[in-house]
Design a protein around this motif. Structure first.
Motif, PDB file in Angstrom:
ATOM      1  N   GLU A 296      31.803  18.475 151.707  1.00 36.13           N
ATOM      2  CA  GLU A 296      30.779  19.229 152.438  1.00 36.13           C
ATOM      3  C   GLU A 296      31.004  19.156 153.945  1.00 36.13           C
ATOM      4  OE1 GLU A 296      28.507  21.322 151.183  1.00 36.13           O
ATOM      5  OE2 GLU A 296      29.626  20.893 149.342  1.00 36.13           O
ATOM      6  N   GLN A 297      31.358  17.989 154.444  1.00 39.19           N
ATOM      7  CA  GLN A 297      31.632  17.848 155.877  1.00 39.19           C
ATOM      8  C   GLN A 297      32.834  18.697 156.279  1.00 39.19           C
ATOM      9  OE1 GLN A 297      31.849  13.534 156.738  1.00 39.19           O
ATOM     10  NE2 GLN A 297      30.333  13.289 155.106  1.00 39.19           N
ATOM     11  N   LEU A 298      33.861  18.694 155.468  1.00 40.36           N
ATOM     12  CA  LEU A 298      35.073  19.458 155.778  1.00 40.36           C
ATOM     13  C   LEU A 298      34.809  20.958 155.737  1.00 40.36           C
ATOM     14  CD1 LEU A 298      37.639  17.278 153.824  1.00 40.36           C
ATOM     15  CD2 LEU A 298      37.600  17.623 156.302  1.00 40.36           C
ATOM     16  N   ARG A 299      33.983  21.398 154.826  1.00 38.40           N
ATOM     17  CA  ARG A 299      33.639  22.825 154.781  1.00 38.40           C
ATOM     18  C   ARG A 299      32.921  23.254 156.051  1.00 38.40           C
ATOM     19  NH1 ARG A 299      31.515  22.985 148.477  1.00 38.40           N
ATOM     20  NH2 ARG A 299      33.560  23.304 147.496  1.00 38.40           N
ATOM     21  N   ARG A 300      32.041  22.398 156.552  1.00 40.29           N
ATOM     22  CA  ARG A 300      31.337  22.726 157.802  1.00 40.29           C
ATOM     23  C   ARG A 300      32.318  22.771 158.979  1.00 40.29           C
ATOM     24  NH1 ARG A 300      27.321  19.233 155.559  1.00 40.29           N
ATOM     25  NH2 ARG A 300      27.997  17.483 156.867  1.00 40.29           N
ATOM     26  N   ILE A 301      33.235  21.834 158.997  1.00 41.39           N
ATOM     27  CA  ILE A 301      34.233  21.794 160.067  1.00 41.39           C
ATOM     28  C   ILE A 301      35.106  23.054 160.018  1.00 41.39           C
ATOM     29  CG2 ILE A 301      36.331  20.588 160.805  1.00 41.39           C
ATOM     30  CD1 ILE A 301      34.898  17.970 159.862  1.00 41.39           C
ATOM     31  N   HIS A 302      35.534  23.427 158.828  1.00 35.32           N
ATOM     32  CA  HIS A 302      36.353  24.628 158.660  1.00 35.32           C
ATOM     33  C   HIS A 302      35.593  25.864 159.119  1.00 35.32           C
ATOM     34  CE1 HIS A 302      38.342  27.957 156.504  1.00 35.32           C
ATOM     35  NE2 HIS A 302      39.430  27.211 156.565  1.00 35.32           N
ATOM     36  N   ALA A 303      34.318  25.964 158.735  1.00 39.93           N
ATOM     37  CA  ALA A 303      33.508  27.125 159.124  1.00 39.93           C
ATOM     38  C   ALA A 303      33.339  27.208 160.634  1.00 39.93           C
ATOM     39  CB  ALA A 303      32.140  27.056 158.441  1.00 39.93           C
ATOM     40  N   ALA A 304      33.339  26.056 161.307  1.00 40.95           N
ATOM     41  CA  ALA A 304      33.183  26.035 162.765  1.00 40.95           C
ATOM     42  C   ALA A 304      34.475  26.429 163.483  1.00 40.95           C
ATOM     43  CB  ALA A 304      32.725  24.659 163.225  1.00 40.95           C
ATOM     44  N   GLY A 305      35.603  26.430 162.773  1.00 40.76           N
ATOM     45  CA  GLY A 305      36.842  26.902 163.383  1.00 40.76           C
ATOM     46  C   GLY A 305      37.983  25.913 163.414  1.00 40.76           C
ATOM     47  N   ALA A 306      37.807  24.705 162.866  1.00 37.42           N
ATOM     48  CA  ALA A 306      38.890  23.714 162.824  1.00 37.42           C
ATOM     49  C   ALA A 306      39.545  23.776 161.445  1.00 37.42           C
ATOM     50  CB  ALA A 306      38.351  22.322 163.101  1.00 37.42           C
ATOM     51  N   LYS A 307      40.754  24.314 161.394  1.00 35.53           N
ATOM     52  CA  LYS A 307      41.409  24.601 160.118  1.00 35.53           C
ATOM     53  C   LYS A 307      42.409  23.539 159.690  1.00 35.53           C
ATOM     54  CE  LYS A 307      39.452  28.703 160.551  1.00 35.53           C
ATOM     55  NZ  LYS A 307      38.230  29.071 159.818  1.00 35.53           N
ATOM     56  N   ASN A 308      43.081  22.918 160.663  1.00 36.40           N
ATOM     57  CA  ASN A 308      44.131  21.946 160.370  1.00 36.40           C
ATOM     58  C   ASN A 308      43.725  20.587 160.916  1.00 36.40           C
ATOM     59  OD1 ASN A 308      45.734  24.146 159.475  1.00 36.40           O
ATOM     60  ND2 ASN A 308      46.459  24.482 161.564  1.00 36.40           N
ATOM     61  N   LEU A 309      43.749  19.569 160.072  1.00 42.84           N
ATOM     62  CA  LEU A 309      43.284  18.252 160.484  1.00 42.84           C
ATOM     63  C   LEU A 309      44.427  17.249 160.524  1.00 42.84           C
ATOM     64  CD1 LEU A 309      39.861  17.901 158.636  1.00 42.84           C
ATOM     65  CD2 LEU A 309      40.368  18.892 160.874  1.00 42.84           C
ATOM     66  N   TRP A 310      44.471  16.520 161.626  1.00 37.34           N
ATOM     67  CA  TRP A 310      45.437  15.442 161.841  1.00 37.34           C
ATOM     68  C   TRP A 310      44.704  14.133 161.545  1.00 37.34           C
ATOM     69  CZ3 TRP A 310      45.761  13.517 167.464  1.00 37.34           C
ATOM     70  CH2 TRP A 310      46.480  12.316 167.526  1.00 37.34           C
ATOM     71  N   LEU A 311      45.121  13.442 160.503  1.00 39.50           N
ATOM     72  CA  LEU A 311      44.413  12.266 160.006  1.00 39.50           C
ATOM     73  C   LEU A 311      45.163  10.995 160.362  1.00 39.50           C
ATOM     74  CD1 LEU A 311      43.646  13.597 156.406  1.00 39.50           C
ATOM     75  CD2 LEU A 311      42.270  13.887 158.475  1.00 39.50           C
ATOM     76  N   GLY A 312      44.500  10.135 161.097  1.00 42.36           N
ATOM     77  CA  GLY A 312      45.037   8.805 161.333  1.00 42.36           C
ATOM     78  C   GLY A 312      44.760   7.934 160.119  1.00 42.36           C
ATOM     79  N   VAL A 313      45.809   7.494 159.437  1.00 43.30           N
ATOM     80  CA  VAL A 313      45.633   6.731 158.197  1.00 43.30           C
ATOM     81  C   VAL A 313      45.559   5.251 158.559  1.00 43.30           C
ATOM     82  CG1 VAL A 313      46.511   6.368 155.858  1.00 43.30           C
ATOM     83  CG2 VAL A 313      46.927   8.547 157.026  1.00 43.30           C
ATOM     84  N   HIS A 314      44.370   4.837 158.957  1.00 42.76           N
ATOM     85  CA  HIS A 314      44.179   3.480 159.462  1.00 42.76           C
ATOM     86  C   HIS A 314      43.143   2.736 158.618  1.00 42.76           C
ATOM     87  CE1 HIS A 314      46.605   4.649 162.835  1.00 42.76           C
ATOM     88  NE2 HIS A 314      45.737   5.536 163.248  1.00 42.76           N
ATOM     89  N   MET A 315      43.428   2.689 157.319  1.00 40.98           N
ATOM     90  CA  MET A 315      42.580   1.909 156.422  1.00 40.98           C
ATOM     91  C   MET A 315      43.461   1.021 155.561  1.00 40.98           C
ATOM     92  SD  MET A 315      43.258   5.079 155.277  1.00 40.98           S
ATOM     93  CE  MET A 315      41.876   6.005 155.897  1.00 40.98           C
ATOM     94  N   ALA A 316      42.852   0.039 154.908  1.00 38.80           N
ATOM     95  CA  ALA A 316      43.643  -0.947 154.162  1.00 38.80           C
ATOM     96  C   ALA A 316      44.346  -0.323 152.965  1.00 38.80           C
ATOM     97  CB  ALA A 316      42.738  -2.097 153.723  1.00 38.80           C
TER      98      ALA A 316
END
Length: 335
Positions: A296-316
């Motif tokens: 749901e959060q990603l759909r809102r982000i996409h609708a706002a105009g951010a299509k490509n996401l750069w993810l910092g993989v900083h979890m265990a």
């Protein structure tokens, strides 16, 4: 939506395994450049090139301070030889790689000088850099340059001169709108439009059991973003004025050799929470919660105009993160 993963190596064998997993799941792999915190960038990129088949790879991001343009041009071109057509380079003014040497980030003017030098080396093998003639005799293909930007001036510069843009402004709808306007203004100065640009948005993502659990695990990474994104002037960055004193205190006390380290009770994450900045930074930069909440959060982000996401993989648990994204989240998003 498309995803590009920043993988940093604290163990080279584990790094190779994560690179292979990301590639098999359809994600691009880019590598952070911070010599004090991680293994050497171009060693990691060589391993990435040799252990991927389709992923886009490259530095994400390097800087003009710690790496001479002739060295960078040759190094990235060498990676391109191993992964032809799959190599890019992200360049910014400098962050932990620079501060951990007691140095300061460069200016936009110097960034421009550096990028022009790279391109001239790739185009003709010859350029003038800081008054000296430098050469690259063997590499003749331009590598796409993505410019990291977080403020209005840098965003406009990136829109004017970048092959792509790495955006560090956040994912609130009003922030996305402002960011695209700044990039578009720069793009128009070079005869392009924002729609012509390949734009990637910094996003902290963590599918978990709850929003609270996701936020807690990512607070060290969110602290790094708070330190970097509001550096220099807060003008035009939509930072609530009442939060500026806390942000400045975090920046004054940020521990660069602990930059985005994974684990509980790391000093930067603790400081972010003590200063009352954790919720705001999560609201602005984090996609987190159950997989369905992330969708749901990603759909809102996409609708706002951010299509490509750069993810910092900083979890265990990077394996679970990538597998969850591929199996439970990405299939529910716009193609």
């Amino acid at each position: 939506m498309k995803f590009r993963m920043t993988l940093v190596a604290e163990d080279l064998s584990e790094f190779v395994r994560h690179v292979r997993l990301a590639d098999s799941l359809g994600f691009d792999v880019v590598v952070g450049d911070s010599q004090t915190a991680y293994r050497e960038l171009y060693v990691c990129l060589t391993l990435a090139a040799l252990n991927t088949k389709r992923a886009i790879i490259g530095p994400w991001v390097t800087n003009p301070v710690t790496r001479h343009p002739a060295v960078t041009a040759s190094a990235v071109s060498s990676i391109e030889e191993l992964a032809p057509g799959r190599t890019v380079i992200g360049i910014g003014t400098g962050d932990s790689a620079v501060y951990n040497l007691g140095l300061k980030p460069t200016s936009i003017e110097e960034l421009d000088h550096y990028i022009r030098a790279l391109r001239e080396l790739w185009d003709s093998g010859l350029t003038l850099y800081h008054g000296k003639t430098i050469r690259l005799t063997w590499a003749k293909r331009r590598i796409p340059v993505y410019i990291a930007a977080g403020g209005p001036k840098t965003l406009r510069y990136a829109g004017r001169h970048g092959d792509g843009v790495i955006v560090g402004t956040g994912l609130l709808p009003e922030v996305i709108h402002d960011t695209l306007e700044h990039i578009d203004a720069g793009a128009k100065e070079s005869g392009r439009r924002v729609e012509d640009m390949d734009i990637w948005w910094l996003c902290k993502m963590n599918p978990s059991t709850s929003r609270k659990a996701a936020t807690q695990e990512m607070k060290n990474s969110l602290a790094a973003t708070a330190n970097h994104s509001f550096r220099f002037s807060p003008e035009g960055k939509r930072l609530p004025p009442e939060l500026l004193p806390a942000v400045r205190k975090l920046q004054e006390n940020y521990v660069f050799h602990e930059h985005v380290k994974v684990g509980a009770n790391k000093p930067n994450g603790v400081l972010l929470e003590e200063l009352g900045l954790l919720k705001y930074m999560a609201d602005r930069f984090l996609v987190g919660g159950t997989p369905d909440e992330c969708v749901e959060q990603l759909r809102r982000i996409h609708a706002a105009g951010a299509k490509n996401l750069w993810l910092g993989v900083h979890m265990a648990d990077k394996d679970t993160f990538m597998n969850t994204l591929a199996a439970k989240i990405a299939p529910q998003l716009p193609a």
